[in-house]
Scaffold this motif. Sequence first.
Motif, PDB file in Angstrom:
ATOM      1  N   THR A 121     -32.124  34.247  66.838  1.00  0.00           N
ATOM      2  CA  THR A 121     -31.326  33.606  65.783  1.00  0.00           C
ATOM      3  C   THR A 121     -32.225  33.309  64.583  1.00  0.00           C
ATOM      4  O   THR A 121     -33.270  32.666  64.734  1.00  0.00           O
ATOM      5  CB  THR A 121     -30.693  32.290  66.275  1.00  0.00           C
ATOM      6  N   VAL A 122     -31.807  33.822  63.431  1.00  0.00           N
ATOM      7  CA  VAL A 122     -32.510  33.521  62.176  1.00  0.00           C
ATOM      8  C   VAL A 122     -31.701  32.456  61.441  1.00  0.00           C
ATOM      9  O   VAL A 122     -30.521  32.663  61.142  1.00  0.00           O
ATOM     10  CB  VAL A 122     -32.657  34.778  61.294  1.00  0.00           C
ATOM     11  N   THR A 123     -32.333  31.321  61.191  1.00  0.00           N
ATOM     12  CA  THR A 123     -31.632  30.192  60.568  1.00  0.00           C
ATOM     13  C   THR A 123     -32.184  29.948  59.175  1.00  0.00           C
ATOM     14  O   THR A 123     -33.403  29.898  58.963  1.00  0.00           O
ATOM     15  CB  THR A 123     -31.783  28.912  61.405  1.00  0.00           C
ATOM     16  N   PHE A 124     -31.282  29.785  58.231  1.00  0.00           N
ATOM     17  CA  PHE A 124     -31.644  29.493  56.840  1.00  0.00           C
ATOM     18  C   PHE A 124     -31.090  28.110  56.490  1.00  0.00           C
ATOM     19  O   PHE A 124     -29.903  27.858  56.640  1.00  0.00           O
ATOM     20  CB  PHE A 124     -31.058  30.536  55.883  1.00  0.00           C
ATOM     21  N   GLN A 125     -31.975  27.248  56.028  1.00  0.00           N
ATOM     22  CA  GLN A 125     -31.561  25.893  55.698  1.00  0.00           C
ATOM     23  C   GLN A 125     -32.051  25.531  54.299  1.00  0.00           C
ATOM     24  O   GLN A 125     -33.188  25.851  53.931  1.00  0.00           O
ATOM     25  CB  GLN A 125     -32.103  24.897  56.711  1.00  0.00           C
ATOM     26  N   SER A 126     -31.191  24.863  53.539  1.00  0.00           N
ATOM     27  CA  SER A 126     -31.548  24.471  52.175  1.00  0.00           C
ATOM     28  C   SER A 126     -32.565  23.333  52.197  1.00  0.00           C
ATOM     29  O   SER A 126     -32.470  22.413  53.007  1.00  0.00           O
ATOM     30  CB  SER A 126     -30.305  24.039  51.399  1.00  0.00           C
ATOM     31  N   LYS A 127     -33.516  23.414  51.300  1.00  0.00           N
ATOM     32  CA  LYS A 127     -34.501  22.346  51.153  1.00  0.00           C
ATOM     33  C   LYS A 127     -33.986  21.223  50.259  1.00  0.00           C
ATOM     34  O   LYS A 127     -34.633  20.190  50.125  1.00  0.00           O
ATOM     35  CB  LYS A 127     -35.802  22.906  50.569  1.00  0.00           C
ATOM     36  N   LYS A 128     -32.816  21.440  49.658  1.00  0.00           N
ATOM     37  CA  LYS A 128     -32.239  20.446  48.751  1.00  0.00           C
ATOM     38  C   LYS A 128     -31.043  19.770  49.422  1.00  0.00           C
ATOM     39  O   LYS A 128     -30.205  20.437  50.040  1.00  0.00           O
ATOM     40  CB  LYS A 128     -31.803  21.096  47.445  1.00  0.00           C
ATOM     41  N   ASP A 129     -30.953  18.447  49.289  1.00  0.00           N
ATOM     42  CA  ASP A 129     -29.887  17.696  49.951  1.00  0.00           C
ATOM     43  C   ASP A 129     -28.503  18.007  49.391  1.00  0.00           C
ATOM     44  O   ASP A 129     -27.512  17.901  50.103  1.00  0.00           O
ATOM     45  CB  ASP A 129     -30.159  16.187  49.835  1.00  0.00           C
ATOM     46  N   ASN A 130     -28.436  18.371  48.119  1.00  0.00           N
ATOM     47  CA  ASN A 130     -27.127  18.576  47.496  1.00  0.00           C
ATOM     48  C   ASN A 130     -26.706  20.049  47.482  1.00  0.00           C
ATOM     49  O   ASN A 130     -25.870  20.450  46.692  1.00  0.00           O
ATOM     50  CB  ASN A 130     -27.132  18.037  46.066  1.00  0.00           C
ATOM     51  N   ARG A 131     -27.311  20.844  48.354  1.00  0.00           N
ATOM     52  CA  ARG A 131     -26.957  22.268  48.433  1.00  0.00           C
ATOM     53  C   ARG A 131     -26.711  22.646  49.898  1.00  0.00           C
ATOM     54  O   ARG A 131     -27.172  21.979  50.815  1.00  0.00           O
ATOM     55  CB  ARG A 131     -28.107  23.147  47.908  1.00  0.00           C
ATOM     56  N   TYR A 132     -25.964  23.717  50.077  1.00  0.00           N
ATOM     57  CA  TYR A 132     -25.855  24.320  51.403  1.00  0.00           C
ATOM     58  C   TYR A 132     -25.929  25.833  51.250  1.00  0.00           C
ATOM     59  O   TYR A 132     -25.684  26.373  50.163  1.00  0.00           O
ATOM     60  CB  TYR A 132     -24.571  23.896  52.125  1.00  0.00           C
ATOM     61  N   LEU A 133     -26.298  26.514  52.334  1.00  0.00           N
ATOM     62  CA  LEU A 133     -26.523  27.963  52.304  1.00  0.00           C
ATOM     63  C   LEU A 133     -25.494  28.686  53.161  1.00  0.00           C
ATOM     64  O   LEU A 133     -24.953  28.128  54.119  1.00  0.00           O
ATOM     65  CB  LEU A 133     -27.924  28.290  52.816  1.00  0.00           C
ATOM     66  N   LEU A 134     -25.253  29.922  52.802  1.00  0.00           N
ATOM     67  CA  LEU A 134     -24.398  30.789  53.595  1.00  0.00           C
ATOM     68  C   LEU A 134     -25.063  32.162  53.648  1.00  0.00           C
ATOM     69  O   LEU A 134     -25.263  32.799  52.617  1.00  0.00           O
ATOM     70  CB  LEU A 134     -23.005  30.903  52.970  1.00  0.00           C
ATOM     71  N   ALA A 135     -25.437  32.588  54.856  1.00  0.00           N
ATOM     72  CA  ALA A 135     -26.088  33.888  55.039  1.00  0.00           C
ATOM     73  C   ALA A 135     -25.040  34.919  55.444  1.00  0.00           C
ATOM     74  O   ALA A 135     -24.227  34.678  56.341  1.00  0.00           O
ATOM     75  CB  ALA A 135     -27.175  33.793  56.096  1.00  0.00           C
ATOM     76  N   LYS A 136     -25.057  36.048  54.763  1.00  0.00           N
ATOM     77  CA  LYS A 136     -24.083  37.107  55.022  1.00  0.00           C
ATOM     78  C   LYS A 136     -24.813  38.377  55.432  1.00  0.00           C
ATOM     79  O   LYS A 136     -25.703  38.848  54.729  1.00  0.00           O
ATOM     80  CB  LYS A 136     -23.230  37.345  53.774  1.00  0.00           C
ATOM     81  N   LYS A 137     -24.393  38.935  56.550  1.00  0.00           N
ATOM     82  CA  LYS A 137     -25.016  40.156  57.059  1.00  0.00           C
ATOM     83  C   LYS A 137     -24.315  41.379  56.450  1.00  0.00           C
ATOM     84  O   LYS A 137     -23.090  41.479  56.473  1.00  0.00           O
ATOM     85  CB  LYS A 137     -24.912  40.200  58.580  1.00  0.00           C
ATOM     86  N   GLU A 138     -25.104  42.269  55.887  1.00  0.00           N
ATOM     87  CA  GLU A 138     -24.575  43.497  55.303  1.00  0.00           C
ATOM     88  C   GLU A 138     -25.040  44.682  56.154  1.00  0.00           C
ATOM     89  O   GLU A 138     -26.206  44.764  56.543  1.00  0.00           O
ATOM     90  CB  GLU A 138     -25.071  43.670  53.863  1.00  0.00           C
ATOM     91  N   TYR A 139     -24.108  45.627  56.395  1.00  0.00           N
ATOM     92  CA  TYR A 139     -24.430  46.751  57.275  1.00  0.00           C
ATOM     93  C   TYR A 139     -24.898  47.990  56.515  1.00  0.00           C
ATOM     94  O   TYR A 139     -25.712  48.762  57.007  1.00  0.00           O
ATOM     95  CB  TYR A 139     -23.222  47.103  58.145  1.00  0.00           C
ATOM     96  N   GLY A 140     -24.415  48.170  55.315  1.00  0.00           N
ATOM     97  CA  GLY A 140     -24.815  49.349  54.559  1.00  0.00           C
ATOM     98  C   GLY A 140     -24.490  50.618  55.338  1.00  0.00           C
ATOM     99  O   GLY A 140     -23.384  50.779  55.859  1.00  0.00           O
ATOM    100  N   ASP A 141     -25.458  51.515  55.437  1.00  0.00           N
ATOM    101  CA  ASP A 141     -25.231  52.761  56.178  1.00  0.00           C
ATOM    102  C   ASP A 141     -25.783  52.679  57.599  1.00  0.00           C
ATOM    103  O   ASP A 141     -25.923  53.694  58.279  1.00  0.00           O
ATOM    104  CB  ASP A 141     -25.860  53.943  55.432  1.00  0.00           C
ATOM    105  N   GLN A 142     -26.109  51.452  58.032  1.00  0.00           N
ATOM    106  CA  GLN A 142     -26.648  51.274  59.377  1.00  0.00           C
ATOM    107  C   GLN A 142     -25.567  50.727  60.307  1.00  0.00           C
ATOM    108  O   GLN A 142     -24.581  50.123  59.874  1.00  0.00           O
ATOM    109  CB  GLN A 142     -27.840  50.307  59.344  1.00  0.00           C
ATOM    110  N   GLU A 143     -25.764  50.931  61.589  1.00  0.00           N
ATOM    111  CA  GLU A 143     -24.829  50.415  62.583  1.00  0.00           C
ATOM    112  C   GLU A 143     -25.090  48.946  62.882  1.00  0.00           C
ATOM    113  O   GLU A 143     -24.306  48.301  63.563  1.00  0.00           O
ATOM    114  CB  GLU A 143     -24.927  51.237  63.868  1.00  0.00           C
ATOM    115  N   TYR A 144     -26.196  48.449  62.420  1.00  0.00           N
ATOM    116  CA  TYR A 144     -26.531  47.039  62.603  1.00  0.00           C
ATOM    117  C   TYR A 144     -26.712  46.412  61.211  1.00  0.00           C
ATOM    118  O   TYR A 144     -26.878  47.108  60.212  1.00  0.00           O
ATOM    119  CB  TYR A 144     -27.821  46.886  63.419  1.00  0.00           C
TER     120      TYR A 144
END
Length: 227
Positions: A121-144
């Motif tokens: 699991t790769v976790t991304f967390q904002s260093k700023k209290d007034n922000r939140y993050l959203l990570a989106k996985k893109e597949y492109g031409d790969q199966e993963y």
Amino acid sequence: MNHNVFRDLVPNYLENLTSEDTNRQMEQHMEQCEDCQEYVNEMREDLFIERINERKEEKKKIDYLKKVRSKSQKKIFMIIGTLLSFFLVLSISYYFLFVHMWIADENNVQTTIHQQDNIVTVTFQSKKDNRYLLAKKEYGDQEYGNQIIVYESWNILTDTKLNQFSELAISLQDGTDITYTFLDENTLLLPNGEEKKLTDKDKLQIIYKNSTEEILLKDLYKNVEIN
């Protein structure tokens, strides 16, 4: 026809309210009496002037009503314009505060890797209290998912009545996760259940605002730290 009766009938005569027989009698009388004829002409002129004055007064009233209506319309348009401008400002502000997301700055992101059994699991967390993050996985031409784009947004007004995205922001306060399932360090389990043998060309790209980080999927399994 005597003079008094004639003069009493003149107003009706000028308004075309008298009968044809009466009109004939009055016209015969005017032919015989210059004074009465002059009286009729004076009355006709007075009536004409009176009607002109009435029309002027009526025109003034109409002009006044037009001015009042025009001012009222201007006020209405101003009020509507002000309300529309206010609504537009609110809509734009709401969009940029609660809806709009932008690609995160790398300096604002804390990235960690956690492995449990064969799930990484790769976790991304904002260093700023007034922000939140959203990570989106893109597949492109790969199966993963070979690309992860990290988005950032404001995290303010947690009341759902004011911010319909507050639940999303609250759920992502502890970070946003992307997971990969391995069978071993050289084999990735794809979302469709198939297996993919990994090579040194299989890389994961993490895309930020001004930079892109790359890591081999083999190294991801080995829990290599991401800078």
